[in-house]
Design a protein around this motif. Structure first.
Motif, short mmCIF file in Angstrom:
data_model
loop_
_atom_site.label_atom_id
_atom_site.label_comp_id
_atom_site.label_asym_id
_atom_site.label_seq_id
_atom_site.Cartn_x
_atom_site.Cartn_y
_atom_site.Cartn_z
N THR A 30 25.94 62.22 -39.43
CA THR A 30 25.05 61.41 -40.28
C THR A 30 24.90 62.04 -41.65
OG1 THR A 30 23.84 60.71 -38.31
CG2 THR A 30 22.77 60.38 -40.43
N LYS A 31 24.76 63.35 -41.69
CA LYS A 31 24.63 64.04 -42.97
C LYS A 31 25.88 63.84 -43.83
CE LYS A 31 21.59 67.70 -41.22
NZ LYS A 31 21.44 69.15 -40.97
N VAL A 32 27.04 63.93 -43.20
CA VAL A 32 28.30 63.76 -43.94
C VAL A 32 28.41 62.34 -44.47
CG1 VAL A 32 30.80 63.72 -43.72
CG2 VAL A 32 29.48 65.60 -42.71
N GLY A 33 27.97 61.35 -43.65
CA GLY A 33 28.03 59.96 -44.10
C GLY A 33 27.12 59.71 -45.28
N VAL A 34 25.90 60.25 -45.18
CA VAL A 34 24.95 60.06 -46.29
C VAL A 34 25.46 60.70 -47.56
CG1 VAL A 34 22.63 60.62 -47.10
CG2 VAL A 34 22.96 59.81 -44.75
N LEU A 35 25.96 61.91 -47.46
CA LEU A 35 26.49 62.61 -48.65
C LEU A 35 27.69 61.87 -49.23
CD1 LEU A 35 26.18 66.34 -47.50
CD2 LEU A 35 24.78 65.14 -49.20
N THR A 36 28.51 61.32 -48.35
CA THR A 36 29.69 60.58 -48.82
C THR A 36 29.27 59.33 -49.57
OG1 THR A 36 30.99 61.42 -46.95
CG2 THR A 36 31.82 59.46 -48.11
N ALA A 37 28.30 58.58 -49.00
CA ALA A 37 27.81 57.37 -49.68
C ALA A 37 27.18 57.71 -51.02
CB ALA A 37 26.82 56.65 -48.77
N LEU A 38 26.40 58.80 -51.03
CA LEU A 38 25.76 59.22 -52.29
C LEU A 38 26.80 59.63 -53.32
CD1 LEU A 38 23.11 59.80 -53.77
CD2 LEU A 38 23.13 62.10 -52.79
N GLY A 39 27.82 60.31 -52.88
CA GLY A 39 28.87 60.71 -53.80
C GLY A 39 29.63 59.53 -54.37
N ILE A 40 29.93 58.54 -53.48
CA ILE A 40 30.63 57.34 -53.96
C ILE A 40 29.78 56.59 -54.97
CG2 ILE A 40 31.52 55.10 -53.24
CD1 ILE A 40 32.37 56.42 -50.59
N VAL B 115 30.77 55.83 -58.84
CA VAL B 115 30.82 54.49 -59.44
C VAL B 115 29.94 54.43 -60.68
CG1 VAL B 115 30.26 52.06 -59.07
CG2 VAL B 115 31.45 53.36 -57.29
N LEU B 116 28.73 55.00 -60.57
CA LEU B 116 27.84 55.00 -61.73
C LEU B 116 28.44 55.77 -62.91
CD1 LEU B 116 24.37 55.55 -59.99
CD2 LEU B 116 25.23 53.44 -61.04
N GLY B 117 29.01 56.92 -62.61
CA GLY B 117 29.62 57.71 -63.69
C GLY B 117 30.79 57.00 -64.32
N PHE B 118 31.61 56.33 -63.50
CA PHE B 118 32.76 55.60 -64.05
C PHE B 118 32.30 54.49 -64.97
CE2 PHE B 118 35.85 52.12 -63.62
CZ PHE B 118 36.97 52.76 -64.15
N ASN B 119 31.25 53.77 -64.52
CA ASN B 119 30.74 52.69 -65.36
C ASN B 119 30.09 53.21 -66.65
OD1 ASN B 119 30.97 49.88 -63.92
ND2 ASN B 119 30.45 51.31 -62.29
N VAL B 120 29.43 54.36 -66.52
CA VAL B 120 28.84 54.95 -67.72
C VAL B 120 29.93 55.35 -68.71
CG1 VAL B 120 27.57 56.95 -68.60
CG2 VAL B 120 26.71 55.68 -66.62
N LEU B 121 31.01 55.93 -68.18
CA LEU B 121 32.13 56.31 -69.06
C LEU B 121 32.76 55.08 -69.70
CD1 LEU B 121 33.86 59.12 -66.96
CD2 LEU B 121 32.48 59.37 -69.03
N LYS B 122 32.75 53.97 -69.02
CA LYS B 122 33.29 52.73 -69.58
C LYS B 122 32.32 52.05 -70.51
CE LYS B 122 35.76 49.97 -67.23
NZ LYS B 122 36.23 48.98 -66.23
#
Length: 332
Positions: A8-18, A22-29
């Motif tokens: 569960t911890k790995v899933g939550v961290l993975t979702a948070l990282g994704i 996405v937010l960083g990519f959109n900010v860069l764009k």
């Protein structure tokens, strides 16, 4: 206490990282999720290297960025550019979105406001225009110069070939001698310039000395101004005395005297008077000369034989008559 499994911890961290990715990519764009924005579109035949996230400017102020670039046909004849405006500004409907670039090649969309009272809304399309790049402008300016330079180089090459063919070895030697003489002349000119600079030296130059002497002379004249004024006054008095005197009368009397002298000389030259006869008639001169000679002999005889003219004797004896010296000298 509720235990969380490692999966569960790995899933939550993975979702948070994704999510952060996405937010960083959109900010860069250039996309912002926390600000109110307005999206407008512009269609360009070419974009001159415009990229997403390039700025959108109004009067030099960044008001947004380029969100996307999409090709509208297979030939890429029209490119749809999505502009996201982050500032709360009203853009007149007849405004123009112009692609510009600086000297470093950075592209941007410059919006030139129009004068319409109706404003663009989100989803509207703005008029588009593309400025020529700096390289294109430079090429446009340099192209005529390059052509002229090519023509000039061709002419220079032709002239050099002609000169090469005309100038033989002797002519080239004469040309070198002429250049040597020219160098000698330039050296002489340099020496003359140095001499002239020496003459113009404000401390010890001849011209400066001349100016100093002239300044001293003018100062002396200024100091003796009263004396000069007195001399001029005396000269004025002298000329006034001459003007007020009887100069005309004196000149008339002198002219009359000269006329009398001319009359006297005329009479001397004529044979009317005694003096004129004596000067001009040779017979009168000879008679006078003869009379003077006779008088001289008489005086000489009186000196030598005085008793001939004054006779005094007690015994009646006569003295012997002596010859005069002039007769003796004549006889010899």
């Amino acid at each position: 206490m509720l235990k969380v499994s490692n999966e569960t911890k790995v899933g939550v961290l993975t979702a948070l990282g994704i999510t952060l990715l996405v937010l960083g990519f959109n900010v860069l764009k250039g996309r912002s999720f926390f600000s109110t924005s307005k999206t407008i579109y512009a269609v360009y035949p070419q974009v001159n290297g415009l990229q997403p996230a390039n700025s959108v400017q109004v009067n030099g102020l960044v008001v947004g960025n380029v969100a996307e670039l999409d090709v509208m046909d297979k030939n890429a004849g029209q490119i749809l550019v999505t502009l996201r405006i982050n500032k709360k500004i009203d853009i007149p409907r007849n405004s123009v979105a112009r692609i510009t670039g600086d000297l470093l090649g950075t592209k941007a969309v410059q919006i030139d406001f129009g004068n319409a009272s109706d404003y663009l809304k989100s989803g509207d399309t703005v008029y588009a225009a593309v400025d020529g790049s700096f390289t294109d402008a430079l090429k446009e300016q340099l192209s005529p110069l390059v052509k002229k330079l090519e023509a000039t180089l061709t002419t220079v090459d032709t002239v050099l070939l002609t000169v090469n063919s005309i100038f033989d070895t002797t002519t080239k030697g004469n040309l070198r001698d002429a250049i040597g003489h020219l160098n000698h002349t330039m050296n002489n000119f340099s020496h003359a310039t140095s001499s002239l600079n020496g003459m113009l030296d404000p401390n010890k130059g001849n011209i400066q000395g001349t100016f100093n002497n002239l300044e001293a002379l003018t100062a002396n004249l200024k100091n003796n101004n009263d004396k000069i004024t007195g001399i001029l006054s005396n000269a004025e008095k002298a000329t006034g005395a001459l003007a007020n005197g009887k100069l005309d009368q004196t000149l008339a009397e002198l002219q009359q005297t000269i006329a009398h002298m001319n009359s006297l000389v005329g009479k001397l030259n004529s044979t009317d008077g005694t003096l004129g006869l004596m000067m001009n008639d040779k017979k009168v001169y000879n008679n006078l000369q003869y009379s003077l000679n006779s008088l001289n002999k008489l005086l000489e005889d009186l000196r030598v034989n005085p008793k001939r003219y004054v006779h005094f004797s007690l015994f009646g004896k006569k003295d012997k008559v002596k010859p005069i010296p002039s007769d003796t000298a004549t006889a010899q």
